[in-house]
Design a protein around this motif. Sequence first.
Motif, PDB file in Angstrom:
ATOM      1  N   UNK A 100      27.891   9.677   8.941  1.00  0.00           N
ATOM      2  CA  UNK A 100      26.680  10.412   9.313  1.00  0.00           C
ATOM      3  C   UNK A 100      25.776  10.654   8.114  1.00  0.00           C
ATOM      4  N   UNK A 101      26.370  11.044   6.991  1.00  0.00           N
ATOM      5  CA  UNK A 101      25.594  11.258   5.766  1.00  0.00           C
ATOM      6  C   UNK A 101      24.968   9.955   5.287  1.00  0.00           C
ATOM      7  N   UNK A 102      25.733   8.867   5.321  1.00  0.00           N
ATOM      8  CA  UNK A 102      25.222   7.562   4.864  1.00  0.00           C
ATOM      9  C   UNK A 102      24.025   7.116   5.699  1.00  0.00           C
ATOM     10  N   UNK A 103      24.136   7.253   7.011  1.00  0.00           N
ATOM     11  CA  UNK A 103      23.042   6.833   7.901  1.00  0.00           C
ATOM     12  C   UNK A 103      21.824   7.740   7.707  1.00  0.00           C
ATOM     13  N   UNK A 104      22.047   9.047   7.598  1.00  0.00           N
ATOM     14  CA  UNK A 104      20.938   9.980   7.396  1.00  0.00           C
ATOM     15  C   UNK A 104      20.228   9.688   6.074  1.00  0.00           C
ATOM     16  N   UNK A 105      20.986   9.371   5.025  1.00  0.00           N
ATOM     17  CA  UNK A 105      20.370   9.045   3.722  1.00  0.00           C
ATOM     18  C   UNK A 105      19.575   7.750   3.811  1.00  0.00           C
ATOM     19  N   UNK A 106      20.117   6.769   4.482  1.00  0.00           N
ATOM     20  CA  UNK A 106      19.402   5.497   4.654  1.00  0.00           C
ATOM     21  C   UNK A 106      18.079   5.740   5.378  1.00  0.00           C
ATOM     22  N   UNK A 107      18.103   6.560   6.411  1.00  0.00           N
ATOM     23  CA  UNK A 107      16.884   6.862   7.162  1.00  0.00           C
ATOM     24  C   UNK A 107      15.874   7.639   6.320  1.00  0.00           C
ATOM     25  N   UNK A 108      16.354   8.541   5.474  1.00  0.00           N
ATOM     26  CA  UNK A 108      15.453   9.268   4.581  1.00  0.00           C
ATOM     27  C   UNK A 108      14.854   8.326   3.542  1.00  0.00           C
ATOM     28  N   UNK A 109      15.670   7.426   3.011  1.00  0.00           N
ATOM     29  CA  UNK A 109      15.167   6.483   2.000  1.00  0.00           C
ATOM     30  C   UNK A 109      14.110   5.560   2.571  1.00  0.00           C
ATOM     31  N   UNK A 110      14.199   5.213   3.850  1.00  0.00           N
ATOM     32  CA  UNK A 110      13.160   4.382   4.475  1.00  0.00           C
ATOM     33  C   UNK A 110      11.806   5.070   4.377  1.00  0.00           C
ATOM     34  N   UNK A 111      11.803   6.374   4.509  1.00  0.00           N
ATOM     35  CA  UNK A 111      10.553   7.128   4.388  1.00  0.00           C
ATOM     36  C   UNK A 111      10.040   7.101   2.953  1.00  0.00           C
ATOM     37  N   UNK A 112      10.968   7.162   1.988  1.00  0.00           N
ATOM     38  CA  UNK A 112      10.561   7.095   0.581  1.00  0.00           C
ATOM     39  C   UNK A 112       9.948   5.727   0.278  1.00  0.00           C
ATOM     40  N   UNK A 113      10.525   4.663   0.835  1.00  0.00           N
ATOM     41  CA  UNK A 113       9.964   3.312   0.652  1.00  0.00           C
ATOM     42  C   UNK A 113       8.506   3.283   1.099  1.00  0.00           C
ATOM     43  N   UNK A 114       8.232   3.855   2.262  1.00  0.00           N
ATOM     44  CA  UNK A 114       6.859   3.858   2.780  1.00  0.00           C
ATOM     45  C   UNK A 114       5.931   4.646   1.860  1.00  0.00           C
ATOM     46  N   UNK A 115       6.381   5.797   1.392  1.00  0.00           N
ATOM     47  CA  UNK A 115       5.552   6.611   0.505  1.00  0.00           C
ATOM     48  C   UNK A 115       5.294   5.904  -0.823  1.00  0.00           C
ATOM     49  N   UNK A 116       6.326   5.336  -1.389  1.00  0.00           N
ATOM     50  CA  UNK A 116       6.170   4.644  -2.673  1.00  0.00           C
ATOM     51  C   UNK A 116       5.318   3.378  -2.517  1.00  0.00           C
ATOM     52  N   UNK A 117       5.448   2.706  -1.380  1.00  0.00           N
ATOM     53  CA  UNK A 117       4.600   1.547  -1.109  1.00  0.00           C
ATOM     54  C   UNK A 117       3.139   1.947  -1.032  1.00  0.00           C
ATOM     55  N   UNK A 118       2.855   3.051  -0.392  1.00  0.00           N
ATOM     56  CA  UNK A 118       1.488   3.557  -0.307  1.00  0.00           C
ATOM     57  C   UNK A 118       0.956   3.865  -1.710  1.00  0.00           C
ATOM     58  N   UNK A 119       1.753   4.560  -2.520  1.00  0.00           N
ATOM     59  CA  UNK A 119       1.301   4.906  -3.872  1.00  0.00           C
ATOM     60  C   UNK A 119       1.022   3.662  -4.711  1.00  0.00           C
ATOM     61  N   UNK A 120       1.872   2.662  -4.595  1.00  0.00           N
ATOM     62  CA  UNK A 120       1.644   1.419  -5.335  1.00  0.00           C
ATOM     63  C   UNK A 120       0.354   0.757  -4.878  1.00  0.00           C
ATOM     64  N   UNK A 121       0.155   0.686  -3.578  1.00  0.00           N
ATOM     65  CA  UNK A 121      -1.069   0.078  -3.051  1.00  0.00           C
ATOM     66  C   UNK A 121      -2.298   0.838  -3.525  1.00  0.00           C
ATOM     67  N   UNK A 122      -2.210   2.150  -3.577  1.00  0.00           N
ATOM     68  CA  UNK A 122      -3.337   2.964  -4.047  1.00  0.00           C
ATOM     69  C   UNK A 122      -3.622   2.669  -5.510  1.00  0.00           C
ATOM     70  N   UNK A 123      -2.578   2.584  -6.330  1.00  0.00           N
ATOM     71  CA  UNK A 123      -2.779   2.259  -7.755  1.00  0.00           C
ATOM     72  C   UNK A 123      -3.399   0.886  -7.914  1.00  0.00           C
ATOM     73  N   UNK A 124      -2.961  -0.091  -7.131  1.00  0.00           N
ATOM     74  CA  UNK A 124      -3.517  -1.441  -7.198  1.00  0.00           C
ATOM     75  C   UNK A 124      -4.973  -1.449  -6.717  1.00  0.00           C
ATOM     76  N   UNK A 125      -5.279  -0.656  -5.710  1.00  0.00           N
ATOM     77  CA  UNK A 125      -6.621  -0.588  -5.170  1.00  0.00           C
ATOM     78  C   UNK A 125      -7.606  -0.025  -6.203  1.00  0.00           C
ATOM     79  N   UNK A 126      -7.189   0.998  -6.920  1.00  0.00           N
ATOM     80  CA  UNK A 126      -8.041   1.628  -7.923  1.00  0.00           C
ATOM     81  C   UNK A 126      -8.376   0.642  -9.034  1.00  0.00           C
ATOM     82  N   UNK A 127      -7.450  -0.251  -9.347  1.00  0.00           N
ATOM     83  CA  UNK A 127      -7.650  -1.256 -10.398  1.00  0.00           C
ATOM     84  C   UNK A 127      -8.626  -2.336  -9.946  1.00  0.00           C
ATOM     85  N   UNK A 128      -8.667  -2.634  -8.653  1.00  0.00           N
ATOM     86  CA  UNK A 128      -9.493  -3.737  -8.135  1.00  0.00           C
ATOM     87  C   UNK A 128     -10.939  -3.597  -8.449  1.00  0.00           C
TER      88      UNK A 128
END
Length: 128
Positions: A100-128
């Motif tokens: 249960x802990x492993x699955x819950x952590x995996x699901x939480x990390x999926x949200x972190x991936x989305x947030x970090x992906x957004x931040x990276x895209x924003x940094x790349x956009x500002x450079x453009x």
Amino acid sequence: MNMATNTPLTDEQSTEAAIQRAGKTAPRVTLMDIEAVVTSEFYFTASDGVFGASNYRPISDRSGVALGLLTFCVLVLRNGFTVTGESACASPENFDAQIGCDIARKNAREKVWALEGYLLKQRLHVVE
């Protein structure tokens, strides 16, 4: 399969290996990036949460059983933001706290991936 440890690769590790084999070098979010932003993690069941909030632990009735099968993971990120993941088990006989802990952590990390992906895209956009 990780030949050094004889353990199966995670989906994330397999994806990273495929990206490297393909010679892709553009900025991207990696597993190391995700792990680096997580500063702490907490696990509890819904039953634990009810008990902590009200000092009442419903264990004998149907809702008490159900609450004990719902696991939460709270990841605290470097900037203080929190992300949650959940794991619900349908059959009490199949409940395993570690799974249960492993699955819950995996699901939480999926949200972190989305947030970090957004931040990276924003940094790349500002450079453009």
